[in-house]
Design an enzyme around this catalytic site. Structure first.
Site, short mmCIF file in Angstrom:
data_model
loop_
_atom_site.label_atom_id
_atom_site.label_comp_id
_atom_site.label_asym_id
_atom_site.label_seq_id
_atom_site.Cartn_x
_atom_site.Cartn_y
_atom_site.Cartn_z
N CYS A 220 0.85 -1.19 0.00
CA CYS A 220 0.00 0.00 0.00
C CYS A 220 0.89 1.24 0.00
CB CYS A 220 -0.93 0.01 1.21
SG CYS A 220 -2.11 1.40 1.20
N CYS B 243 -4.06 2.82 6.46
CA CYS B 243 -4.97 3.73 5.77
C CYS B 243 -6.42 3.45 6.15
CB CYS B 243 -4.79 3.63 4.25
SG CYS B 243 -5.10 2.00 3.57
N ARG C 100 -10.85 4.04 5.54
CA ARG C 100 -11.82 3.54 4.58
C ARG C 100 -11.92 4.47 3.38
NH1 ARG C 100 -16.63 1.43 8.57
NH2 ARG C 100 -15.52 1.72 10.51
N PHE D 219 -17.29 8.12 0.30
CA PHE D 219 -18.40 7.84 -0.60
C PHE D 219 -18.11 8.22 -2.04
CE2 PHE D 219 -20.35 8.91 3.58
CZ PHE D 219 -20.73 7.64 3.89
N TYR E 63 -13.63 1.73 16.76
CA TYR E 63 -14.21 0.67 15.93
C TYR E 63 -15.24 -0.12 16.74
CZ TYR E 63 -10.48 1.63 12.61
OH TYR E 63 -9.65 2.23 11.70
N ASP F 240 -18.17 2.08 16.97
CA ASP F 240 -18.61 2.42 15.61
C ASP F 240 -18.99 3.88 15.49
OD1 ASP F 240 -19.07 1.97 12.96
OD2 ASP F 240 -21.14 1.31 13.24
N CYS G 159 -35.76 14.97 8.38
CA CYS G 159 -36.38 15.15 7.06
C CYS G 159 -36.77 13.82 6.44
CB CYS G 159 -35.46 15.93 6.14
SG CYS G 159 -33.81 15.23 5.98
N HIS H 35 -30.14 15.38 2.78
CA HIS H 35 -31.47 15.91 3.04
C HIS H 35 -32.50 15.19 2.17
CE1 HIS H 35 -34.41 18.80 4.39
NE2 HIS H 35 -34.67 19.20 3.17
#
Length: 833
Positions: free
Chosen positions: A213, A230, A232, A235, A273, A276, A348, A794
């Site tokens: 890595c 490293c 995660r 998104f 972890y 969480d 929402c 939202h």
């Protein structure tokens, strides 16, 4: 405030003196409902104010106080009325209603630097008028008044100074505004194990220690062994390669600090972890010193997790503009059935779903028609789901609360309703919905369905209008034998086949243009955004396409081979809910959102999804046997099963994953689970040759009695507990998700008899619990999400009302002009006829 000298009427004084022995000031633990009526959304700000019972501390609106007096005999109330007076804006002050973008510096809602959910930024001064009111007759005694009995004055003072029940519930949910940067202290702070391995960490120049890595950013220092690995993937595809997470899975060392976020004052991003979540390590300075790190010389060189999440949200500004129809002077909408819902701090997702549900006649019928019955029959309205649903229904449909925030406000903002008590009740005991965090609206929809099942045993369940039967067909590719099985569902999930996009070239050009802008440190305008366009027919085709089952043990051939699986709809409900599966797991096991355009039609024909059942030329698998989804094995790696269970997966899913991945280790088993999260039988018991339980299951008798108290038999309760490790709440959920099977369990017998009965259950092709008819539908509403993942961002709803589309953006309600039906997430269709 000037004291009012008022001589009390002898009859009124007699009533007050009779009430005195029964009155006591609220204690610190007493819930005081002084913010809102128990049965409607009247508040002290409502024109008629709020009446708070001096005995029970219940709040009542004007329309309900007389009924309460007649029912309980309680006759003395504190009347609270608050009047808002708009503050004059200083000359030259900026207009809070302009469209000028506010710079967001905190991952928060409703606090300085965070996202602003307020209607128009107007500030008010509050005038409070209190009085004691005696019933019947509504006799008003203004306050303060020294002629009142000192005990009554003491109770009144206690109510006024007490923490309201709403505020108490808010504190239980962490805060009265959502703040993604407020973190809890880690339970590991005080007794964290740190290995004496003499490892020293330099102040800079870090690199991921995992072999092969090359990551030099997004690195996390494990505070137990000093490993630097490293993080995660984010998104949007940025971030690390999950090596820190994999390290935790093998060693279970809980705390890690993000290198590059450590500041000289000892602050940094710390992740637990085990818990969480991002946490506070109260001994971070000492823990860092163990590895030779002197925080006084450290320099912040990387963005914090909160800053990165803000950036991700801001990248979706084009999506936000489209879904909220920003930049257009939308016509405000008000009236019965067009009532906004206040954002309670990332609620929402709940607000949008409630607008969609209470647009369905079955929900209106159940909870408006029976409202008075529910109100009269309960002594605990706060904890009665039917009462809270009826309260919502009446509040949304009446039009009483769809008024302007103030007379001078011409925006689309409404006074709206604030369903604090509903949110607290429906989320009670749930690890996610009880918090202030953003949630997946589809998961919340299923949670509401599950709750309705529990509260509808004696009357029609309105959610049955969504219920449909799915037919699964499995065919052995060698023998061609088939097995048909059926299951009930409330939502049709459709995968989005990216490869079927119709504008790949245009999108590629846009991606190139975006990369060039990034290199030049500029940004493209929202109007330049290009999304992959996916035809809805491609999504439907992906649903009906054959799926290949590997390592399939066929009881017809007595061998392991492959099988084909297909899925169709055996029934078509009156109302069909479709979920576009935009939130998914990437190949690196990190969640992501597909930013695509799927133009869902106003009219939808699902004839291609219709099931046909067993055909004349098809042969079923041999009788009295079940084809298995995995080969028989002599032994499995119990250590890997335990490791997966520790990660939070169901025990049956872990066993199934180890078997299906060929006993090749935790990584391949976890990968299998991620790829089969939507399998209906993922958590079902697995029959395995050569593996037997070491101990016989014994049901917790108290748990059995608790479930029996809900109207189920002892064998049903024991079987549910057996499938949920003696967890009462999970057992009740299990029962309501297996009603077809559970009703076939005999009323007498032990666990084994129940299990045997379950194995022999075969569902009918049709059931009177399912509505059915022509598979042609019209769109009546959809809930949309904006943001990088289901956990942030939202939600808004577009609902077909009175022959026009209405945009519900929390308490902002307006007529839609440019319907963004291609960007929705959860769609609601009604049968055409």
């Amino acid at each position: 405030m000037k004291e009012v000298e008022m001589t009390l009427n002898p009859e009124i004084e007699k009533v007050l003196l009779a009430a005195v022995p029964h009155l006591n000031p609220p204690q610190p633990t007493t819930r005081v409902y002084k913010d809102e009526c128990m049965y409607c959304f009247d508040t002290p700000e409502t024109e008629t104010g709020l009446y708070v019972c001096l005995k029970t501390f219940w709040g009542l609106g004007k329309d309900y106080v007389d009924k309460y007096v007649a029912k309980t005999g309680n006759s003395v109330f504190l009347h609270v009325r608050r009047i808002k007076h708009k503050k004059e804006k200083p000359v030259g002050a900026p207009d809070a209603t302009t469209e000028t973008a506010k710079v967001v510096t905190r991952l928060a809602i409703g606090i300085e630097g965070g996202f602003d959910p307020t209607a128009n930024g107007v500030e008010y001064e509050i005038e409070e008028i209190n009085s004691v009111v005696v019933f019947p007759g509504h006799h008003v005694i203004p306050l303060p008044n020294s002629n009142l009995h000192e005990k009554i004055l003491g109770v009144v003072a206690g109510i006024i100074s007490a923490e309201s029940a709403r505020r108490s519930a808010e504190l239980e949910a962490m805060s009265n505004t959502w703040d993604g940067e407020v973190r809890a202290t880690s339970k590991h702070s005080n007794d964290l194990q740190q290995l004496n391995n003499e490892k020293k960490v330099p102040p800079k120049g870090w690199k991921c220690e995992h072999e092969g890595c090359d990551k030099v950013e997004n690195l996390w220092l494990n505070l137990t062994d000093g490993s630097i690995l490293c993080g995660r993937k984010m998104f949007d595809g940025s971030g690390g390669n999950n090596h820190a997470l994999e390290h935790y899975a093998s060693v279970k060392y809980p705390l890690a600090v993000k290198l590059g976020t450590i500041t000289p004052d000892g602050n940094a991003d710390v992740y637990s972890y085990d818990e969480d979540d991002m946490v506070i390590d109260t001994k971070l300075v000492q823990h860092l010193a163990h590895f030779g790190i002197n925080v006084a010389v450290m320099e912040k060189t990387e963005k914090s997790m909160a800053e990165m999440e803000i950036d991700l949200n801001m990248k979706h500004i084009g999506e936000i503009n489209a879904l909220t129809e920003s930049g257009k002077a939308l016509k405000p909408m008000r009236g019965p059935g067009i009532t906004g819902i206040t954002n309670l701090g990332n609620s929402c997702y709940m607000n949008s779903l409630l607008q969609a549900l209470f647009n369905i006649p079955e929900f209106q019928e159940r909870f408006s028609k029976n409202a008075e019955k529910y109100f009269e029959s309960t002594n605990d309205p706060i904890n009665d789901f039917n009462v809270q649903m009826s309260k919502l229904c009446l509040g949304l449909l009446s039009g009483k609360y769809s008024k302007k925030v103030d007379d001078d406000d011409n925006s689309d903002a409404q006074l709206g309703i604030s369903p604090y008590t509903f949110k607290a009740l429906v989320g009670k005991g749930h690890p996610e919905f009880s918090t202030k965090k953003q949630q997946d609206v589809q998961e919340f929809f299923l949670h509401i369905i599950n709750t309705l099942e529990k509260c509808s045993r004696s009357e029609p369940n309105p959610s049955n209008c969504f219920k449909f039967q799915v037919e699964d067909k499995v065919q052995c590719n060698e023998t061609k034998c088939v097995r048909y099985s059926h299951r009930a569902e409330y939502c049709l999930p459709l995968s989005i086949p990216i490869d079927c996009a119709t504008n790949k070239e245009e999108f590629a050009q846009y991606e190139k243009k975006k990369a060039e802008a990034l290199a030049q440190k500029t940004t493209l305008s929202p109007e330049e955004t290009v999304r992959l366009t996916i035809p809805v027919d491609a999504c439907l085709e992906a649903f009906v396409n054959l799926e290949t089952l590997d390592s399939f043990y066929s009881c017809a051939s007595k061998r392991v081979g492959t099988a084909s699986k297909s899925t169709r709809l055996a029934t078509f409900p009156d109302y069909l809910v479709i979920q576009l599966k935009k939130f998914c797991m990437g190949q690196d096991w990190t969640p992501k959102k597909l930013d695509v355009s799927v133009d869902m039609p106003l009219e939808l024909d699902l004839s291609a999804l219709k099931a046909k059942g067993l055909q004349p030329d098809e042969a079923e698998f041999p009788p009295d046997t079940e084809p298995d989804h995995q080969p028989p094995v002599v032994a499995i790696d119990e250590a890997v099963v335990g490791q997966l269970i520790d990660m939070g997966f169901h025990a049956n899913a872990c066993v199934r994953a180890v078997i299906s991945s060929g006993n090749t280790g935790a990584e391949s088993a976890m990968n299998w689970i991620m790829q089969h999260m939507d399998d209906p039988d993922l958590n079902s018991p697995v029959k395995i040759k050569g593996r037997t339980d070491t101990k016989k299951f014994v049901a917790n008798e108290e748990a059995v009695l608790a479930i029996q108290g809900m109207g189920f038999t002892a064998p049903q309760a024991k079987l549910a507990l057996q499938n949920t490790d003696n967890n009462v709440e999970r057992a009740v959920d299990w029962i309501f998700s297996h009603m077809e099977e559970i009703n076939n369990i005999p009323e007498q017998g032990d666990n084994s008899n129940c299990a045997a009965a379950m194995e022999g259950v075969v569902e009918d092709n049709k059931s009177t619990e399912f509505t059915d008819g022509p598979p042609k539908y019209k769109l009546i509403g959809f809930v949309s999400h904006m943001g990088p993942s289901s956990m942030v961002g939202h939600y808004v709803a577009h609902i077909w009302k009175d022959n026009c589309w209405v945009l519900f953006n929390d308490n902002r309600v307006a007529a839609s002009e440019n319907l963004p039906k291609d960007l929705g997430y959860l769609y609601f269709y009604r049968r055409s006829n």
